[in-house]
Design an enzyme around this catalytic site. Structure first.
Site, mmCIF file in Angstrom:
data_model
loop_
_atom_site.group_PDB
_atom_site.id
_atom_site.type_symbol
_atom_site.label_atom_id
_atom_site.label_comp_id
_atom_site.label_asym_id
_atom_site.label_seq_id
_atom_site.Cartn_x
_atom_site.Cartn_y
_atom_site.Cartn_z
ATOM 1 N N THR A 190 0.988 -1.255 -0.107
ATOM 2 C CA THR A 190 0.197 0.137 -0.145
ATOM 3 C C THR A 190 0.658 1.142 -0.118
ATOM 4 O O THR A 190 0.431 2.821 0.219
ATOM 5 C CB THR A 190 -0.586 -0.405 1.097
ATOM 6 O OG1 THR A 190 0.099 0.030 2.485
ATOM 7 C CG2 THR A 190 -1.853 -1.339 1.348
ATOM 8 N N LYS A 191 1.922 1.131 -0.560
ATOM 9 C CA LYS A 191 3.214 2.415 0.668
ATOM 10 C C LYS A 191 3.346 2.915 -1.329
ATOM 11 O O LYS A 191 3.319 2.549 -2.151
ATOM 12 C CB LYS A 191 4.079 2.137 1.062
ATOM 13 C CG LYS A 191 4.055 1.539 2.495
ATOM 14 C CD LYS A 191 3.812 2.083 3.140
ATOM 15 C CE LYS A 191 3.408 1.432 4.735
ATOM 16 N NZ LYS A 191 2.512 0.599 4.995
ATOM 17 N N ASN A 192 4.070 3.830 -1.029
ATOM 18 C CA ASN A 192 4.073 5.603 -1.953
ATOM 19 C C ASN A 192 4.710 4.406 -3.292
ATOM 20 O O ASN A 192 4.913 4.831 -4.569
ATOM 21 C CB ASN A 192 4.590 6.829 -1.245
ATOM 22 C CG ASN A 192 3.439 7.527 -1.022
ATOM 23 O OD1 ASN A 192 2.414 7.132 -0.472
ATOM 24 N ND2 ASN A 192 3.618 8.310 -0.680
#
Length: 377
Positions: free
Chosen positions: A185-187
């Site tokens: 889910t991270k950038n």
């Protein structure tokens, strides 16, 4: 964005990864290369992360949790030591101290951005304090300068903040060790993965020694430390490299969606986003609002249920760690932390991902307006 007046027909996932044909091709090429474990793509990822942050060293690891763990281990943290940290974080931030035999010391957070209160952190320092672990919640850098002034090693949990800047300085080149997550889910989403950046040569060497138990010295191998298995595979590194190529484009999408959310919630009494310090660059990883039950007409849990009925996915970042069963039972003398505990009852994260379209965010906003109108009559 156009305001939609009817319930969304399909479920809007809270934070899907923005994966395209580039990532698929990169994985296929990596598999064909024969490098399934750590190899040239992991090394390239380290170079790219070091370049992005301005740090002397970047070390690719299997998770953000591993990054925190090995940073503390590399600093020699162990039984009898204390590590000051924030209660508003994922439990892994505190878990890594426990795994090393140290005691996590939770101090309260600031009410506006829910990052660790630096004054309280400084006041909590004792002769047993061997590290301070601030958290860059939602992508807002913690207030680092007062913590650095203590002279105690700072291990920054920057899982949400790979693009962030603090007072004009890039996150990753400020703290003694900065720990990033490359979770799905991270950038920068590798699926699984993490990285540590540091300017400390000795700490970098220690983390390299710990991250993998290597076979050296030919057939009569030897080891110098009791290492772990926390290296990053080239398959995951290949995905992360593609994500780095898209960082600016994804950042622009996030900024547009945050702007739309800001305009909408400004018109909804009792719904307030976390503060973003204009002196810093926020990585816009999460859009967290607080639900004031009295003004908004219902509590956070009611809003989350109602949004779910509207087919809008949400999440909670975070429940205070010191109130969770393990920490409540393991450390019964932990004093109350009223700001964190109040926030734990109010925070709600709205959908935010570069995989979302403008129409998706318009759906989320329209649903939030309908829910608010129903509760705040």
């Amino acid at each position: 964005m156009q305001k939609l007046s009817s319930r969304r027909e399909t479920f809007l996932s809270f934070q899907p990864p923005a994966i395209g044909p580039e990532e698929i091709a990169a994985v296929t090429e990596t598999l064909a290369s024969g490098w399934l474990t750590t190899g040239p793509r992991a090394a390239e990822l380290e170079e790219r992360v070091a370049e992005l942050t301005g740090a002397r060293h970047a070390l690719a690891l299997s998770s953000g949790t591993a990054a925190l763990h090995l940073s503390l281990a590399g600093l020699g943290i162990g039984p009898g030591d204390e590590v000051i940290t924030s209660p508003i974080t994922w439990p892994a931030t505190a878990n890594v101290a426990v795994h090393l035999g140290a005691k996590p010391v939770f101090v309260d957070v600031r009410d506006d951005d829910l990052n660790i209160d630096p004054q309280l952190a400084v006041q909590a320092v004792t002769p047993r304090t061997k590290a301070i672990m601030p958290v860059d919640l939602a992508g807002q850098p913690a207030d680092l300068d007062p913590l650095l002034a203590t002279g105690i090693p700072i291990v920054e949990d920057a899982a949400h903040a790979i693009e962030a800047e603090y007072r004009g300085r890039k996150v990753g080149a400020i703290a003694d060790a900065t720990c990033f997550s490359l979770y799905a889910t991270k950038n920068v989403a590798a699926g699984e993965g993490g990285a540590v950046t540091t300017d400390d040569d000795d700490l970098a060497d220690a983390i390299r020694e710990f991250r993998l138990t290597r076979r050296g010295d030919g057939s009569l191998y030897d080891i110098r430390v009791a290492g772990f298995k926390t290296n990053l595979s080239d398959v995951h590194a290949a995905i992360a490299l593609c994500q780095l190529d898209k960082l600016e484009r994804h950042a622009a999408i996030r900024a547009s969606h945050v702007e739309a959310y800001d305009a909408a919630v400004a018109e909804l009494p009792g719904i307030t986003p976390l503060a973003r310090d204009p002196r810093d660059r926020h990585s816009l990883h999460l859009y967290v609002v607080r639900i004031d039950e009295e003004e908004a007409g219902a509590d956070r849990d009611a809003y989350q249920r109602a949004l779910g009925e509207e087919n809008i996915g949400t999440s909670i970042h975070f429940l205070p760690v010191h109130t969770l069963t393990y920490y409540r039972e393991r450390f019964p003398d932990q004093p109350a932390l009223p700001v964190a505990e109040q926030a734990g009852r109010e925070v709600l994260s709205l959908p935010l991902s570069p995989a979302h379209s403008d129409a998706d965010i318009a759906d989320a906003i329209a649903a939030l307006r309908r829910v608010h109108a129903g509760f705040a009559r």
